[in-house]
Scaffold this active site. Structure first.
Site, PDB file in Angstrom:
ATOM      1  N   LEU A 124      46.276 110.508  19.290  1.00 49.74           N
ATOM      2  CA  LEU A 124      47.062 109.370  18.814  1.00 49.74           C
ATOM      3  C   LEU A 124      48.483 109.411  19.364  1.00 49.74           C
ATOM      4  O   LEU A 124      48.967 108.438  19.931  1.00 49.74           O
ATOM      5  CB  LEU A 124      47.092 109.363  17.285  1.00 49.74           C
ATOM      6  CG  LEU A 124      47.945 108.266  16.622  1.00 49.74           C
ATOM      7  CD1 LEU A 124      47.403 106.880  16.951  1.00 49.74           C
ATOM      8  CD2 LEU A 124      48.019 108.473  15.114  1.00 49.74           C
ATOM      9  N   SER A 131      55.944 109.222  15.565  1.00 50.68           N
ATOM     10  CA  SER A 131      55.702 108.754  14.201  1.00 50.68           C
ATOM     11  C   SER A 131      55.375 107.265  14.150  1.00 50.68           C
ATOM     12  O   SER A 131      54.819 106.787  13.162  1.00 50.68           O
ATOM     13  CB  SER A 131      56.935 109.036  13.334  1.00 50.68           C
ATOM     14  OG  SER A 131      57.220 110.416  13.295  1.00 50.68           O
ATOM     15  N   ARG A 267      59.102 150.542   0.965  1.00 56.72           N
ATOM     16  CA  ARG A 267      60.419 150.851   1.521  1.00 56.72           C
ATOM     17  C   ARG A 267      61.356 151.348   0.430  1.00 56.72           C
ATOM     18  O   ARG A 267      61.498 150.693  -0.619  1.00 56.72           O
ATOM     19  CB  ARG A 267      60.992 149.586   2.167  1.00 56.72           C
ATOM     20  CG  ARG A 267      62.427 149.689   2.640  1.00 56.72           C
ATOM     21  CD  ARG A 267      62.564 150.546   3.866  1.00 56.72           C
ATOM     22  NE  ARG A 267      63.875 150.349   4.483  1.00 56.72           N
ATOM     23  CZ  ARG A 267      64.369 151.148   5.411  1.00 56.72           C
ATOM     24  NH1 ARG A 267      63.661 152.198   5.832  1.00 56.72           N
ATOM     25  NH2 ARG A 267      65.549 150.900   5.943  1.00 56.72           N
ATOM     26  N   GLU A 362      51.440 116.133  12.059  1.00 55.44           N
ATOM     27  CA  GLU A 362      50.840 115.314  10.996  1.00 55.44           C
ATOM     28  C   GLU A 362      51.899 114.531  10.214  1.00 55.44           C
ATOM     29  O   GLU A 362      51.741 114.239   9.031  1.00 55.44           O
ATOM     30  CB  GLU A 362      50.003 116.165  10.030  1.00 55.44           C
ATOM     31  CG  GLU A 362      48.776 116.810  10.651  1.00 55.44           C
ATOM     32  CD  GLU A 362      47.604 115.872  10.783  1.00 55.44           C
ATOM     33  OE1 GLU A 362      47.733 114.680  10.478  1.00 55.44           O
ATOM     34  OE2 GLU A 362      46.540 116.351  11.214  1.00 55.44           O
TER      35      GLU A 362
END
Length: 377
Positions: A124, A131, A267, A362
């Site tokens: 796309l 966008s 640690r 996305e």
């Protein structure tokens, strides 16, 4: 009382075991060498993880959207690169074919994709139309019994490794956004040309490429859905894709949190494990709280989709919060590791790089806020 059905719990546990045994031990090497994990993805297909919501009739797992979110989270905790392939395959390749494809297309393509015998690409995005999907310029013209595609796509996940591409092109320029159609294009077509792999910051084991279509001839029956339905096909499935990326983000964040928690317990500074220092333990508490909150939003959006709701705003909210949570958690995990967290010998450095892109693909965080603002009622 379980929050999930037996089937949902089973696919989550299956994905968790596979990620722990097959993905996590190899993820750092795949990332370092940019190795495409073809064998692991084939195994994921055999396990039903590449067609989670596809019915058994088409060789899928026949499960629901929440099952998919649960499974993607587990896979992402093991390897974010495998998870992004899984999310694209399920959400924006298989689902459109399942929803809009005819029986021939489902038999020809969906069975291959759902079983993992083929990988799909979602074509796309274009260089000038990220966008703004309605502004794509790739063209499809009629020539007898064929369509001929010309144009270029950008930032295509699995662009070089996919066997089938779902491509969006303009068929009727005068109709604007109603003149875009969708096509299923085999990538062995000589008119399909994938560019070199992009050199990425993170998720380096998954290939991302530009794709060019040069006189790409495909049969008329390659159109998915109706003529002019392309944009609605693309946008209608992006909500599912955003839920998938939300789940992926949570998986990355969870892996970073667990690495930081374990490191803090081992640690020692000033005579005791740093996990016993309030500044560290409060940080871990905040990390876990944000992860769990983001997960609830992703699952809520998935359940709405299961109920037949579009969940556009809820999916955007989930993706926004989960992706921004992932980067925040990974940054905190590096801080807890101190100087070691900045070295690629430790997984949190990779998790941070993998998390950053979740706010971009996305739909960027800015686009998610725009969609949420449009649906404030």
């Amino acid at each position: 009382m379980s929050l999930y059905t037996e089937e949902q719990s089973m696919v989550r546990d299956l994905a968790n075991q596979f990620a722990a045994e097959q993905l996590a031990p190899n993820a750092a090497e795949w990332d370092r060498n940019q190795t495409y994990p073809a064998a692991a993805l084939r195994q994921m297909g055999e396990l039903g993880l590449l067609g989670v919501t596809v019915p058994h009739e088409w060789q899928g797992a026949g499960l629901d959207n929440l099952s998919l979110a649960l499974a993607i989270e587990e896979i992402a905790a093991g390897c974010a690169s495998c998870a992004v392939v899984m999310s694209v395959q399920n959400s924006v390749v298989c689902q459109p074919i399942l929803t809009f494809g005819n029986d021939i297309q489902k038999q020809q393509h969906l069975t291959e994709l759902a079983s993992g015998r083929a990988i799909g690409a979602f074509c796309l995005t274009e260089a000038h139309a990220g966008s703004d999907a309605a502004s794509i310029r790739t063209q499809a013209r009629e020539e007898g019994d064929h369509w001929v595609l010309n144009g270029a796509k950008q930032f295509i996940s699995s662009g070089a490794t996919a066997q089938i591409a779902l491509v969006f092109a303009v068929t009727d320029p005068e109709l604007g956004k109603k003149g875009i159609s969708a096509f299923l294009v085999p990538t062995d077509n000589p008119g399909y040309q994938a560019g070199p792999k992009e050199q990425k910051m993170g998720q380096r084991a998954s290939d991302t490429t530009a794709v060019r279509f040069e006189e790409c001839r495909i049969p008329r029956q390659s159109m998915l859905g109706e003529r002019g339905q392309g944009l609605s096909i693309a946008l209608g499935n992006l909500a599912g894709g955003r839920i998938g990326i939300g789940a992926l983000s949570i998986g990355i964040a969870r892996a970073a949190f667990e690495a930081a928690r374990d490191y803090a317990r081992e640690r020692t500074q000033f005579g005791k494990p740093i996990a016993e220092h309030q500044s560290i333990t409060f940080g871990l508490a905040d990390m876990l709280t944000r992860i769990n909150g983001a997960r609830l939003m992703v699952h809520h959006a998935a359940r709405l989709r299961m109920a037949g709701e579009s969940a556009i705003s809820e999916a955007s909210q989930a993706k926004l919060v989960a992706s921004e949570t992932a980067e925040w958690v990974c940054s905190k995990a590096i801080q807890i590791h101190g100087g070691y967290g900045y070295l690629n010998d430790f997984s949190v450095e990779r998790h941070y790089r993998d998390a950053r892109v979740t706010q971009i693909y996305e739909g960027t965080s800015e686009v998610q806020r725009l969609l949420i603002a449009r649906n404030l009622d």
